[in-house]
Design a protein around this motif. Structure first.
Motif, mmCIF file in Angstrom:
data_model
loop_
_atom_site.group_PDB
_atom_site.id
_atom_site.type_symbol
_atom_site.label_atom_id
_atom_site.label_comp_id
_atom_site.label_asym_id
_atom_site.label_seq_id
_atom_site.Cartn_x
_atom_site.Cartn_y
_atom_site.Cartn_z
ATOM 1 N N VAL A 186 -17.601 -7.358 1.853
ATOM 2 C CA VAL A 186 -16.148 -7.271 1.967
ATOM 3 C C VAL A 186 -15.517 -7.077 0.593
ATOM 4 N N GLU A 187 -16.018 -7.820 -0.406
ATOM 5 C CA GLU A 187 -15.471 -7.690 -1.759
ATOM 6 C C GLU A 187 -15.701 -6.283 -2.309
ATOM 7 N N ASP A 188 -16.893 -5.719 -2.052
ATOM 8 C CA ASP A 188 -17.162 -4.352 -2.513
ATOM 9 C C ASP A 188 -16.202 -3.352 -1.866
ATOM 10 N N LYS A 189 -15.969 -3.539 -0.576
ATOM 11 C CA LYS A 189 -15.070 -2.629 0.114
ATOM 12 C C LYS A 189 -13.632 -2.802 -0.364
ATOM 13 N N VAL A 190 -13.241 -4.062 -0.585
ATOM 14 C CA VAL A 190 -11.891 -4.291 -1.122
ATOM 15 C C VAL A 190 -11.752 -3.647 -2.493
ATOM 16 N N GLU A 191 -12.808 -3.775 -3.322
ATOM 17 C CA GLU A 191 -12.760 -3.149 -4.647
ATOM 18 C C GLU A 191 -12.657 -1.626 -4.529
ATOM 19 N N LYS A 192 -13.372 -1.065 -3.567
ATOM 20 C CA LYS A 192 -13.297 0.377 -3.361
ATOM 21 C C LYS A 192 -11.901 0.789 -2.926
ATOM 22 N N LEU A 193 -11.318 -0.004 -2.009
ATOM 23 C CA LEU A 193 -9.959 0.300 -1.578
ATOM 24 C C LEU A 193 -8.974 0.165 -2.731
ATOM 25 N N LEU A 194 -9.180 -0.835 -3.587
ATOM 26 C CA LEU A 194 -8.305 -0.999 -4.741
ATOM 27 C C LEU A 194 -8.418 0.199 -5.673
ATOM 28 N N ARG A 195 -9.652 0.706 -5.854
ATOM 29 C CA ARG A 195 -9.810 1.896 -6.701
ATOM 30 C C ARG A 195 -9.081 3.093 -6.095
ATOM 31 N N GLN A 196 -9.198 3.241 -4.769
ATOM 32 C CA GLN A 196 -8.490 4.340 -4.122
ATOM 33 C C GLN A 196 -6.978 4.167 -4.255
ATOM 34 N N GLN A 197 -6.529 2.911 -4.073
ATOM 35 C CA GLN A 197 -5.095 2.648 -4.198
ATOM 36 C C GLN A 197 -4.607 2.905 -5.616
ATOM 37 N N MET A 198 -5.419 2.514 -6.614
ATOM 38 C CA MET A 198 -5.044 2.772 -8.008
ATOM 39 C C MET A 198 -5.039 4.273 -8.300
ATOM 40 N N ALA A 199 -5.990 4.992 -7.696
ATOM 41 C CA ALA A 199 -6.014 6.443 -7.887
ATOM 42 C C ALA A 199 -4.757 7.084 -7.302
ATOM 43 N N LEU A 200 -4.341 6.599 -6.110
ATOM 44 C CA LEU A 200 -3.121 7.129 -5.513
ATOM 45 C C LEU A 200 -1.906 6.785 -6.359
ATOM 46 N N SER A 201 -1.889 5.555 -6.919
ATOM 47 C CA SER A 201 -0.779 5.168 -7.784
ATOM 48 C C SER A 201 -0.740 6.039 -9.030
ATOM 49 N N SER A 202 -1.942 6.306 -9.602
ATOM 50 C CA SER A 202 -1.995 7.170 -10.774
ATOM 51 C C SER A 202 -1.519 8.577 -10.433
ATOM 52 N N ARG A 203 -1.937 9.063 -9.275
ATOM 53 C CA ARG A 203 -1.484 10.391 -8.856
ATOM 54 C C ARG A 203 0.030 10.403 -8.662
ATOM 55 N N HIS A 204 0.545 9.316 -8.085
ATOM 56 C CA HIS A 204 1.988 9.256 -7.885
ATOM 57 C C HIS A 204 2.719 9.287 -9.220
ATOM 58 N N GLY A 205 2.127 8.621 -10.235
ATOM 59 C CA GLY A 205 2.743 8.670 -11.556
ATOM 60 C C GLY A 205 2.767 10.084 -12.112
ATOM 61 N N LYS A 206 1.648 10.814 -11.911
ATOM 62 C CA LYS A 206 1.615 12.206 -12.377
ATOM 63 C C LYS A 206 2.570 13.073 -11.568
ATOM 64 N N LEU A 207 2.680 12.744 -10.275
ATOM 65 C CA LEU A 207 3.484 13.572 -9.386
ATOM 66 C C LEU A 207 4.967 13.266 -9.495
#
Length: 436
Positions: A103-124
């Motif tokens: 569960v922790e690994d999956k949560v970490e993966k989701l957090l990475r995806q969420q951070m990637a989306l946040s970073s993309r939103h910053g660029k966008l």
């Protein structure tokens, strides 16, 4: 002891009497001979039995050994049972830790995806602001560009899943009512869904949600890029119909003034991902649109007297004074004396005063060989050398020079040659949707 006599059978027998005295109370008990004999027999039998049993046990060592072996087996069985219980507890604990780690690994993966989306939103974000300022994003619904932030806690195999269920709004729903995913869930021995499959289902739903957000971002970028390209092409086509060739399709580098000098070799922008490539494409499309808009705004597409009607078109007509055919190099607006006249585009005043048949005239140079003339004015409000912005008042209408009455004579010239101003007025109406 007191002796008494009995004369029943002729010979007197002595009886033994035991007297017990306690304070004023005196008790006595007659002790018969048979009682003594019985006591002696009981003690003798008990002693003989005890000695016999002890001798038997001493002589039979195998009984003691058997008893000790049985006790040892019982102790071993008890210890084996304890070890089995401990192993079972360890297995349960290990399974829980494994589920928690998953569960922790999956949560970490989701957090990475969420951070990637946040970073993309910053660029966008900057590009979306530019697109909105350009009028491309006004009518589009803003999709959610970031996922909800997760709490920075250690995930629990059961509580974490329930928290995610609450986060996704799935609490209280039946499994058959939830989204079908691309895997077959397994069930435990009791017929219920296992925690591992439950977590897979929940995290798959969250992942699909993030994928949907990513697809919405990409679709929005593609739509904005296509919209910017279409607007740029439309501006080029409309301007081309006016005969102006000064508008360039690609942005041209201009000297940097009053800024820190910059430079270096040209290197293609970094495009490590498809998303970055789409951002570069959108940036390029917006830069092209902004460049074409800035160039189009420099051209005389506005009306010099919006509230006035056109009374005479461009082209050959009968001269009002000579009565013969002559070229009318502009268009005339019906404008009573004193009507405010505005500049149709930004530029620099090159003429402000009397000019032959034009009477009082203002001529503005808009650059790239484009200029406009405003004639028969009653009052001039600008001077030669003034920088004028589009829509700024430059004069008031009148009937000076070669004129039969109050009106405005308006000309547009390309490289000194008069062209029909209606091309620009019509183009301005069409371009208002793209440049305003």
């Amino acid at each position: 002891m007191v002796s008494t006599e009995s004369r029943v059978f002729g010979k007197r027998a002595q009886k033994h009497i035991i007297i017990l005295a306690s304070g004023d109370k005196v008790r006595h008990m007659t002790f018969q001979p048979w009682m003594a004999a019985l006591s002696v027999c009981f003690v003798s039998v008990f002693s003989i039995g005890y000695i016999a049993a002890t001798s038997y046990l001493v002589l039979r060592d195998d009984l003691i050994g058997g008893t000790m072996a049985r006790q040892a087996r019982m102790q071993h069985e008890y210890e084996d049972r304890i070890a089995a219980l401990r192993a079972q507890v360890d297995r349960v604990t290990s399974r829980q830790l494994l589920d928690q780690q998953v569960v922790e690994d999956k949560v970490e993966k989701l957090l990475r995806q969420q951070m990637a989306l946040s970073s993309r939103h910053g660029k966008l974000g900057t590009l979306l602001d530019r697109a909105e300022e350009s009028g491309l994003a006004k009518d589009e619904e803003q999709p959610p560009l970031t996922a909800p932030m997760a709490h920075d806690k250690r995930a629990d195999a059961s509580g974490g899943i329930k928290a995610i269920e609450r986060l996704m709004g799935m609490g209280g729903r039946e499994p058959q009512q939830q989204m079908a995913l691309a895997y077959a869930p397994q069930v435990g021995s009791s017929g219920q869904e296992t925690i591992s499959d439950r977590s897979d289902r929940l995290f798959s739903k969250v992942t699909l949600s993030l994928k949907d957000i990513e697809q919405e971002q990409k679709a929005r970028i593609e739509n904005l890029t296509a919209g910017a390209s279409e607007a740029s092409d439309a501006i080029l086509n409309i301007v081309a119909r006016t005969g102006v060739t000064a508008v360039k399709d690609e942005p041209q580098a201009s000297p940097v003034e009053n800024e820190t000098a910059i430079g270096g070799p040209f290197v293609e922008p970094e495009t490590t991902e498809a998303f970055d490539s789409s951002l570069v494409a959108l940036d390029t499309a917006l830069a092209r649109l902004e460049h074409l808009r800035s160039q189009a705004r420099k051209l005389p597409f506005n009306n010099p007297s919006p509230a006035s009607d056109i009374t005479s078109q461009f082209g050959n007509r009968l001269d009002p004074f000579l009565g013969r055919l002559a070229l009318h190099a502009g268009i005339d607006f019906r404008a009573p004396t004193g009507t405010k006249i505005v500049a149709t585009a930004p530029g620099t005043v090159v003429t402000a005063g009397k000019n032959g048949g034009y009477g009082n005239m203002v001529e503005i140079d808009h650059g790239n060989g484009v200029s406009t003339r405003y004639a028969h004015l009653s009052t001039i409000l600008v001077n030669v050398g003034d920088s004028i912005s589009a829509g700024e008042a430059i004069a008031r209408s009148g009937s000076t020079g070669r004129s039969t009455g109050p009106h405005l004579h308006y000309e547009v010239r390309l490289n000194g040659e008069a062209v029909d101003p209606m091309r620009f007025l019509t183009a301005g109406i069409k371009l208002s949707h793209y440049i305003n």
